[in-house]
Design a protein around this motif. Structure first.
Motif, PDB file in Angstrom:
ATOM      1  N   ILE A 141       9.999   6.112   5.807  1.00  0.00           N
ATOM      2  CA  ILE A 141      10.737   5.332   5.438  1.00  0.00           C
ATOM      3  C   ILE A 141      11.835   6.674   5.149  1.00  0.00           C
ATOM      4  O   ILE A 141      12.805   5.436   4.839  1.00  0.00           O
ATOM      5  CB  ILE A 141      10.555   4.820   4.474  1.00  0.00           C
ATOM      6  CG1 ILE A 141       9.438   5.749   2.836  1.00  0.00           C
ATOM      7  CG2 ILE A 141       8.755   4.076   4.421  1.00  0.00           C
ATOM      8  CD1 ILE A 141       9.867   5.527   1.596  1.00  0.00           C
ATOM      9  N   SER A 176      11.748  -1.860   8.380  1.00  0.00           N
ATOM     10  CA  SER A 176      10.912  -2.439   6.908  1.00  0.00           C
ATOM     11  C   SER A 176       9.440  -2.679   7.091  1.00  0.00           C
ATOM     12  O   SER A 176       9.010  -2.775   8.099  1.00  0.00           O
ATOM     13  CB  SER A 176      11.673  -3.623   6.274  1.00  0.00           C
ATOM     14  OG  SER A 176      11.381  -4.791   6.971  1.00  0.00           O
ATOM     15  N   GLU A 191       4.063   2.072   1.364  1.00  0.00           N
ATOM     16  CA  GLU A 191       5.348   2.886   1.761  1.00  0.00           C
ATOM     17  C   GLU A 191       5.150   4.250   1.711  1.00  0.00           C
ATOM     18  O   GLU A 191       5.629   5.040  -0.140  1.00  0.00           O
ATOM     19  CB  GLU A 191       6.520   1.921   1.911  1.00  0.00           C
ATOM     20  CG  GLU A 191       6.818   1.234   2.631  1.00  0.00           C
ATOM     21  CD  GLU A 191       8.165   0.543   2.422  1.00  0.00           C
ATOM     22  OE1 GLU A 191       9.049   0.783   0.940  1.00  0.00           O
ATOM     23  OE2 GLU A 191       8.870  -0.453   2.795  1.00  0.00           O
TER      24      GLU A 191
END
Length: 93
Positions: A37, A44, A69
């Motif tokens: 990320i 996303s 994430e």
């Protein structure tokens, strides 16, 4: 799953479905990591969940599925992964 490489997302999904369908893992807790990320071109989490139809997978799976994430390079999200591992290990003892 590599959040920066949409071409690998379908292969990752196939692998996930294979693991979820394995009888030996029917009662396993599953943590799906959306990695990288930190890169400027990452998708996303919501985009990736939508593309692999994760809500449908979760609805049909026998396993408890959690997502996170992370950036392995920067360490972002790794404390949450460790907390999940500790909580899952305690629950299975």
């Amino acid at each position: 799953m590599d959040a920066s490489d949409p071409t690998q997302l379908s292969a990752s999904c196939v692998q996930l479905l294979g693991l979820l369908s394995a009888e030996q893992l029917a009662e396993a807790s599953v943590l799906i990591l959306f990695n990288k990320i930190d890169l400027p071109c990452y998708m996303s989490t919501e985009e990736m969940k939508s593309l692999i139809r994760l809500p449908d997978i979760i609805a049909c799976a026998k396993q408890n599925i959690t997502t996170a994430e992370i950036s392995a390079r920067e360490g972002t999200g790794l404390a949450g992964v460790l907390a999940w591992l500790q909580a899952t290990h305690r629950a299975n003892d």
